[in-house]
Design an enzyme around this catalytic site. Structure first.
Site, PDB file in Angstrom:
ATOM      1  N   GLN A 155     -11.570   2.781  -6.288  1.00  0.00           N
ATOM      2  CA  GLN A 155     -11.157   4.156  -6.492  1.00  0.00           C
ATOM      3  C   GLN A 155     -11.184   4.437  -7.984  1.00  0.00           C
ATOM      4  O   GLN A 155     -11.161   3.527  -8.824  1.00  0.00           O
ATOM      5  CB  GLN A 155      -9.766   4.400  -5.915  1.00  0.00           C
ATOM      6  CG  GLN A 155      -8.639   3.698  -6.641  1.00  0.00           C
ATOM      7  CD  GLN A 155      -7.283   3.956  -5.990  1.00  0.00           C
ATOM      8  OE1 GLN A 155      -6.816   3.184  -5.192  1.00  0.00           O
ATOM      9  NE2 GLN A 155      -6.660   5.067  -6.344  1.00  0.00           N
ATOM     10  N   LYS A 361       6.560   1.321   4.087  1.00  0.00           N
ATOM     11  CA  LYS A 361       6.768   1.962   2.793  1.00  0.00           C
ATOM     12  C   LYS A 361       7.987   1.405   2.066  1.00  0.00           C
ATOM     13  O   LYS A 361       8.109   1.556   0.855  1.00  0.00           O
ATOM     14  CB  LYS A 361       6.925   3.474   2.972  1.00  0.00           C
ATOM     15  CG  LYS A 361       5.764   4.137   3.694  1.00  0.00           C
ATOM     16  CD  LYS A 361       4.441   3.905   2.983  1.00  0.00           C
ATOM     17  CE  LYS A 361       3.291   4.577   3.699  1.00  0.00           C
ATOM     18  NZ  LYS A 361       1.973   4.211   3.102  1.00  0.00           N
TER      19      LYS A 361
END
Length: 459
Positions: A155, A361
């Site tokens: 990315q 998370k």
């Protein structure tokens, strides 16, 4: 290139060797930011969205198998798990039996290849921080790479901007903290800029299945692949019913002025609309971040838009050192990959079961995953063996960071399959084979406490 701040940021990116497409995309969003764009989506501009359920869809087995043959699997793997105190890829966390997220993902894919005789390439979108550790961890799976395709692509990165004047921040103490990822919406820019999109098309692949590496429920099954292929949609997202734990998260809606499906993130919701955001009866569905898209349709959209899909801007204000709130405030320009749903005519959503949405998370989620709530089958998919997933709330002062968490569960997670809720206040260490029944709250004590092996809580 516009303002002095944008000029400095663009030059910094070019000097770092960032792809020119990524520089142009960054410049597009910088100009929006500079002109006061916030990316906010007002409640009175949208209406609730209903959708079909995968459980009600019949998919022809032959069509499903054919769709899987033409599918490439992309996992977002750029996250470091910094909120959990990690400094390497979160996917390297041990889930159980010595297997990490990456181990289980690799074995899921290898199993599907063998069962359906499909090439099913697995490609990771890594960041500059996660690439080396990830490739080292996957080196043991010699059969994982598919000839002619890479195992990863990177990315992009972009400069963090000073909140006061939108110039690139400087942080000599740790220059790597001057950079940030552009959000997972960067996947489309990176696919185009690295040439991977063309590679996949040239190799004969038609569909991409994209999901987060911390969601082990996101398996590219023939059933879902077949549904997407026969739907004719250029783009689709799997959705789940929102629960109380999703009240602060994003949701799907339909935009009133053009009828397009949109994904509104919490960061795009005005303060006066927070009650509507939290209304589970009004906005029923949230995104799993499991995406399907037609590679040719994506290439066409990116080509027509000169590499800029035009996803809604997310203005994210943080400190330059996320671990130090005393450092300078910066703006991070981000986009969400799910927001691409509004770009494509005929894009769809479909409701799936929670078994396809098991994100990790926080350490609360990690405790559930390591417990007996789920069994890992021979196909390495997670099977929920408990009737319900319990609510977990661990004291952040003692369990938020993975290192602290592991020290307090040295013999593994307690049994939670008969639990409804576990709330832990204070410092408690769990011995082997602790069992939680029903709703249990451990209250804070004057000193650290230890639960002896075999302790049964509740009931």
């Amino acid at each position: 290139m516009g303002s002095p701040g944008l000029h400095k940021a663009a030059e910094k990116m070019r000097e770092a060797g960032i792809d020119e497409t990524a520089v142009e995309v960054f410049a597009h969003y910088y100009r929006l930011l500079e002109h006061g764009e916030t990316g906010m989506i007002a409640e009175d501009t949208i209406e609730p969205l209903d959708m079909p359920s995968l459980a009600d869809v019949e998919v022809d087995e032959a069509a499903a198998a054919e769709a899987l043959q033409k599918t490439a699997v992309i996992k977002l793997n750029g996250g470091l798990g910094t909120s959990m105190g990690m400094d390497r890829a979160k996917s390297l966390l041990c889930v159980r039996r010595g297997l990490s997220f990456l181990d289980i993902i690799a074995r899921q894919v290898l199993h599907l290849r063998e069962r359906y005789s499909a090439p099913l390439p697995l490609i990771l979108m890594n960041s500059f921080r996660t690439s080396s550790d990830t490739l080292t961890a996957l080196a043991r799976y010699e059969d994982l790479p598919v000839e002619g395709l890479p195992l990863e692509f990177l990315q992009n990165k972009e400069p963090k901007l000073r909140e006061k004047d939108l110039t690139p921040v400087e942080f000599p103490t740790d220059p790597t903290l001057e950079w940030c990822p552009p959000g997972h919406g960067d996947i489309y820019t990176a696919l185009l800029g690295t040439g991977l999109l063309d590679q996949l098309l040239d190799a004969g692949y038609r569909y991409a299945f994209v999901s987060n590496s911390d969601n082990l429920g996101a398996v590219p099954t023939p059933e879902v692949a077949g549904w997407f292929a026969t739907s004719g949609a250029p783009f689709a997202i799997e959705a789940v019913r929102r629960t109380p734990s999703d009240r602060k998260g994003g949701h799907f809606a339909r935009r009133k002025n053009d009828g397009r499906i949109i994904l509104r993130e919490s960061a795009q919701t005005r303060d006066e609309d927070k009650d509507a955001l939290a209304d589970l009866d009004r906005h029923k569905y949230t995104s799993t971040n499991n995406l399907w898209f037609d590679l040719a349709a994506m290439k066409q959209a990116l080509t027509e838009r000169e590499g800029i899909l035009g996803l809604p801007l997310i203005r994210n204000v943080k400190t330059v050192d996320p671990s130090d709130p005393g450092t300078e405030k910066v703006v991070q320009i981000e986009t969400a990959m799910g927001a691409a749903i509004e770009v494509f005519d005929g894009a769809q959503t479909i409701e799936v079961g929670r078994d396809r949405f098991i994100p990790v998370k926080t350490t609360n989620d990690l405790l559930v995953l390591r417990s007996d709530i789920y069994a890992i089958g021979p196909d390495f998919t997670l099977d929920q063996v408990a009737a319900d997933v319990p609510f977990i709330d661990l004291d952040g002062d003692h369990y938020k960071l993975v290192g602290d968490f592991d020290r307090r569960f040295p013999e593994g997670a307690p049994s939670l399959k008969e639990a409804a809720a576990l709330r832990v206040r204070g410092d408690w260490t769990f011995g082997r084979d602790v069992k939680v029944l029903g709703e249990v709250t451990l209250e804070e004590a004057p000193s650290a406490q230890r639960l002896e092996p075999g302790t049964v809580l509740g009931g």
